[in-house]
Design a protein around this motif. Structure first.
Motif, PDB file in Angstrom:
ATOM      1  N   ALA A  82       0.738  -1.137  -0.103  1.00  0.00           N
ATOM      2  CA  ALA A  82       0.021   0.251   0.010  1.00  0.00           C
ATOM      3  C   ALA A  82       0.754   1.236   0.061  1.00  0.00           C
ATOM      4  O   ALA A  82       1.837   1.399   0.759  1.00  0.00           O
ATOM      5  CB  ALA A  82      -0.877   0.116   1.138  1.00  0.00           C
ATOM      6  N   PHE A  83       0.630   2.141  -0.877  1.00  0.00           N
ATOM      7  CA  PHE A  83       1.378   3.386  -1.078  1.00  0.00           C
ATOM      8  C   PHE A  83       0.527   4.601  -1.100  1.00  0.00           C
ATOM      9  O   PHE A  83      -0.655   4.584  -1.159  1.00  0.00           O
ATOM     10  CB  PHE A  83       1.832   3.445  -2.458  1.00  0.00           C
ATOM     11  N   ALA A  84       1.028   5.812  -0.286  1.00  0.00           N
ATOM     12  CA  ALA A  84       0.319   7.146  -0.232  1.00  0.00           C
ATOM     13  C   ALA A  84       1.593   7.962  -0.507  1.00  0.00           C
ATOM     14  O   ALA A  84       2.351   8.015   0.531  1.00  0.00           O
ATOM     15  CB  ALA A  84      -0.337   7.201   0.988  1.00  0.00           C
ATOM     16  N   LYS A  85       1.230   9.060  -1.064  1.00  0.00           N
ATOM     17  CA  LYS A  85       2.055  10.023  -1.355  1.00  0.00           C
ATOM     18  C   LYS A  85       3.651   9.731  -1.375  1.00  0.00           C
ATOM     19  O   LYS A  85       4.566  10.223  -1.037  1.00  0.00           O
ATOM     20  CB  LYS A  85       2.034  11.085  -0.286  1.00  0.00           C
ATOM     21  N   GLY A  86       3.821   8.544  -2.120  1.00  0.00           N
ATOM     22  CA  GLY A  86       5.046   8.125  -2.760  1.00  0.00           C
ATOM     23  C   GLY A  86       5.796   7.254  -1.560  1.00  0.00           C
ATOM     24  O   GLY A  86       6.953   7.095  -1.720  1.00  0.00           O
ATOM     25  N   LYS A  87       5.034   7.007  -0.640  1.00  0.00           N
ATOM     26  CA  LYS A  87       5.720   6.085   0.441  1.00  0.00           C
ATOM     27  C   LYS A  87       5.038   4.924   0.677  1.00  0.00           C
ATOM     28  O   LYS A  87       3.816   4.742   0.574  1.00  0.00           O
ATOM     29  CB  LYS A  87       5.494   6.915   1.864  1.00  0.00           C
ATOM     30  N   CYS A  88       5.620   4.001   0.992  1.00  0.00           N
ATOM     31  CA  CYS A  88       5.034   2.519   1.049  1.00  0.00           C
ATOM     32  C   CYS A  88       4.620   2.603   2.686  1.00  0.00           C
ATOM     33  O   CYS A  88       5.627   2.628   3.518  1.00  0.00           O
ATOM     34  CB  CYS A  88       6.247   1.415   1.075  1.00  0.00           C
ATOM     35  N   LEU A  89       3.433   2.241   2.811  1.00  0.00           N
ATOM     36  CA  LEU A  89       2.765   2.154   4.163  1.00  0.00           C
ATOM     37  C   LEU A  89       2.910   0.709   4.672  1.00  0.00           C
ATOM     38  O   LEU A  89       2.897   0.790   5.967  1.00  0.00           O
ATOM     39  CB  LEU A  89       1.538   2.659   4.229  1.00  0.00           C
ATOM     40  N   ARG A  90       2.724  -0.304   3.938  1.00  0.00           N
ATOM     41  CA  ARG A  90       2.499  -1.711   4.450  1.00  0.00           C
ATOM     42  C   ARG A  90       2.876  -2.587   3.449  1.00  0.00           C
ATOM     43  O   ARG A  90       2.473  -2.097   2.107  1.00  0.00           O
ATOM     44  CB  ARG A  90       0.987  -1.649   4.759  1.00  0.00           C
ATOM     45  N   PRO A  93      -2.810  -9.802   2.067  1.00  0.00           N
ATOM     46  CA  PRO A  93      -3.834  -8.946   2.156  1.00  0.00           C
ATOM     47  C   PRO A  93      -4.339  -8.633   3.277  1.00  0.00           C
ATOM     48  O   PRO A  93      -4.785  -7.343   3.607  1.00  0.00           O
ATOM     49  CB  PRO A  93      -4.902  -9.717   1.444  1.00  0.00           C
ATOM     50  N   ALA A  94      -4.537  -9.554   4.498  1.00  0.00           N
ATOM     51  CA  ALA A  94      -5.193  -9.144   5.770  1.00  0.00           C
ATOM     52  C   ALA A  94      -4.150  -7.893   6.535  1.00  0.00           C
ATOM     53  O   ALA A  94      -4.747  -7.323   7.187  1.00  0.00           O
ATOM     54  CB  ALA A  94      -5.131 -10.419   6.550  1.00  0.00           C
ATOM     55  N   THR A  95      -2.932  -7.910   6.140  1.00  0.00           N
ATOM     56  CA  THR A  95      -1.886  -7.030   6.696  1.00  0.00           C
ATOM     57  C   THR A  95      -2.119  -5.555   5.953  1.00  0.00           C
ATOM     58  O   THR A  95      -2.302  -4.481   6.762  1.00  0.00           O
ATOM     59  CB  THR A  95      -0.763  -7.488   6.752  1.00  0.00           C
ATOM     60  N   VAL A  96      -2.320  -5.678   4.814  1.00  0.00           N
ATOM     61  CA  VAL A  96      -2.374  -4.376   3.861  1.00  0.00           C
ATOM     62  C   VAL A  96      -3.602  -3.855   3.760  1.00  0.00           C
ATOM     63  O   VAL A  96      -3.900  -2.555   3.849  1.00  0.00           O
ATOM     64  CB  VAL A  96      -1.881  -4.760   2.608  1.00  0.00           C
ATOM     65  N   LEU A  97      -4.771  -4.767   3.786  1.00  0.00           N
ATOM     66  CA  LEU A  97      -6.138  -4.250   3.636  1.00  0.00           C
ATOM     67  C   LEU A  97      -6.799  -3.753   4.822  1.00  0.00           C
ATOM     68  O   LEU A  97      -7.833  -4.419   5.301  1.00  0.00           O
ATOM     69  CB  LEU A  97      -7.176  -5.163   2.958  1.00  0.00           C
ATOM     70  N   GLN A  98      -6.278  -3.057   5.758  1.00  0.00           N
ATOM     71  CA  GLN A  98      -6.664  -2.582   7.225  1.00  0.00           C
ATOM     72  C   GLN A  98      -7.340  -1.146   6.764  1.00  0.00           C
ATOM     73  O   GLN A  98      -6.513  -0.463   6.056  1.00  0.00           O
ATOM     74  CB  GLN A  98      -5.806  -2.558   8.074  1.00  0.00           C
ATOM     75  N   ARG A  99      -8.375  -0.863   7.670  1.00  0.00           N
ATOM     76  CA  ARG A  99      -8.967   0.087   7.470  1.00  0.00           C
ATOM     77  C   ARG A  99      -7.980   1.997   7.697  1.00  0.00           C
ATOM     78  O   ARG A  99      -7.821   2.736   7.083  1.00  0.00           O
ATOM     79  CB  ARG A  99     -10.149   0.551   8.422  1.00  0.00           C
ATOM     80  N   GLU A 100      -7.195   1.383   8.715  1.00  0.00           N
ATOM     81  CA  GLU A 100      -6.403   2.867   9.007  1.00  0.00           C
ATOM     82  C   GLU A 100      -5.354   2.863   7.691  1.00  0.00           C
ATOM     83  O   GLU A 100      -4.644   4.020   7.353  1.00  0.00           O
ATOM     84  CB  GLU A 100      -5.845   2.722  10.108  1.00  0.00           C
ATOM     85  N   ILE A 101      -4.792   1.983   7.142  1.00  0.00           N
ATOM     86  CA  ILE A 101      -3.981   1.986   5.916  1.00  0.00           C
ATOM     87  C   ILE A 101      -4.862   2.412   5.058  1.00  0.00           C
ATOM     88  O   ILE A 101      -4.234   3.344   4.138  1.00  0.00           O
ATOM     89  CB  ILE A 101      -3.298   0.540   5.846  1.00  0.00           C
ATOM     90  N   LEU A 102      -5.779   1.920   4.242  1.00  0.00           N
ATOM     91  CA  LEU A 102      -6.654   2.592   3.350  1.00  0.00           C
ATOM     92  C   LEU A 102      -6.928   3.764   3.448  1.00  0.00           C
ATOM     93  O   LEU A 102      -7.184   4.315   2.248  1.00  0.00           O
ATOM     94  CB  LEU A 102      -7.878   1.384   3.131  1.00  0.00           C
ATOM     95  N   GLU A 103      -7.427   4.409   4.683  1.00  0.00           N
ATOM     96  CA  GLU A 103      -7.811   5.586   4.827  1.00  0.00           C
ATOM     97  C   GLU A 103      -6.506   6.533   4.409  1.00  0.00           C
ATOM     98  O   GLU A 103      -6.817   7.670   3.848  1.00  0.00           O
ATOM     99  CB  GLU A 103      -8.218   6.078   6.191  1.00  0.00           C
ATOM    100  N   GLN A 104      -5.337   6.132   4.682  1.00  0.00           N
ATOM    101  CA  GLN A 104      -4.293   6.937   4.465  1.00  0.00           C
ATOM    102  C   GLN A 104      -4.170   7.084   2.947  1.00  0.00           C
ATOM    103  O   GLN A 104      -3.571   7.957   2.290  1.00  0.00           O
ATOM    104  CB  GLN A 104      -2.794   6.309   5.001  1.00  0.00           C
ATOM    105  N   VAL A 105      -4.379   5.860   2.194  1.00  0.00           N
ATOM    106  CA  VAL A 105      -4.231   5.616   0.909  1.00  0.00           C
ATOM    107  C   VAL A 105      -4.921   6.391  -0.103  1.00  0.00           C
ATOM    108  O   VAL A 105      -4.568   7.250  -0.883  1.00  0.00           O
ATOM    109  CB  VAL A 105      -4.297   4.127   0.375  1.00  0.00           C
ATOM    110  N   PHE A 106      -6.393   6.207   0.450  1.00  0.00           N
ATOM    111  CA  PHE A 106      -7.342   7.140  -0.399  1.00  0.00           C
ATOM    112  C   PHE A 106      -7.912   8.352   0.431  1.00  0.00           C
ATOM    113  O   PHE A 106      -8.468   9.379  -0.178  1.00  0.00           O
ATOM    114  CB  PHE A 106      -8.606   6.059  -0.366  1.00  0.00           C
ATOM    115  N   GLN A 107      -6.860   8.871   1.342  1.00  0.00           N
ATOM    116  CA  GLN A 107      -7.138   9.996   1.812  1.00  0.00           C
ATOM    117  C   GLN A 107      -8.568  10.590   2.330  1.00  0.00           C
ATOM    118  O   GLN A 107      -9.151  11.670   1.879  1.00  0.00           O
ATOM    119  CB  GLN A 107      -6.547  11.080   1.186  1.00  0.00           C
TER     120      GLN A 107
END
Length: 160
Positions: free
Chosen positions: A114-122, A126-140
């Motif tokens: 999962a990436f947001a603003k050019g930074k790898c967040l996770r 899938p269970a580790t990457v697709l968490q609400r707090e990570i996806l909220e950062q990705v999709f802002q």
């Protein structure tokens, strides 16, 4: 045959090997019957398979795909990517897919990032990457996340 262009120089005719490789690429993506058809005369899904065959005819070590399922109907998207993963394993090349469709990662059960603003967040399953707090950062945006992975999968004969 366009995928074989990098192996030739200037004005040349296709070799028997080029034709064999191109036909094999079409067969691998389930599009052998499209070999003699014009691109403007085939459907969007058929074009997608022919474009992938063109890339495979180049005999890549790495495929970089930016939203390869953008123009597909929703059900076959994950099936297309799973088929692509299977082809990559058979032919020993790496596939990197960029997509905003997070559910695809869960469906094909492959590690993701999962990436947001050019930074790898996770990075991870899938269970580790697709968490609400990570996806909220990705999709802002604030999100709610549903797990639909237990629903029966749609059947599709793509690549089979």
């Amino acid at each position: 045959m366009q995928g074989r262009h990098p192996y030739g120089g200037g004005l040349r005719f296709e070799s028997e090997e080029d034709i064999l490789i191109a036909n094999n690429a079409l067969a691998q993506v389930g599009a052998a019957e499209l070999a003699d058809r014009w691109m403007e005369k085939i459907s969007g899904g058929e074009k997608q398979r022919v474009i992938l065959a063109r890339a495979l005819a180049q005999q890549p070590l790495l495929l970089l795909l930016d939203e390869p399922t953008l123009h597909s109907i929703s059900a076959p998207r994950w099936i297309f990517l799973e088929s692509l993963r299977r082809l990559a394993a058979q032919n020993r090349y790496t596939v990197v897919v960029v997509t905003p469709r997070a559910y695809i990662l869960r469906r094909i059960r492959r590690p993701g990032r999962a990436f947001a603003k050019g930074k790898c967040l996770r990075v991870g399953p899938p269970a580790t990457v697709l968490q609400r707090e990570i996806l909220e950062q990705v999709f802002q945006a604030p999100l709610s996340v549903e797990d639909n992975s237990l629903r029966p999968a749609a059947r599709n004969a793509f690549f089979e």
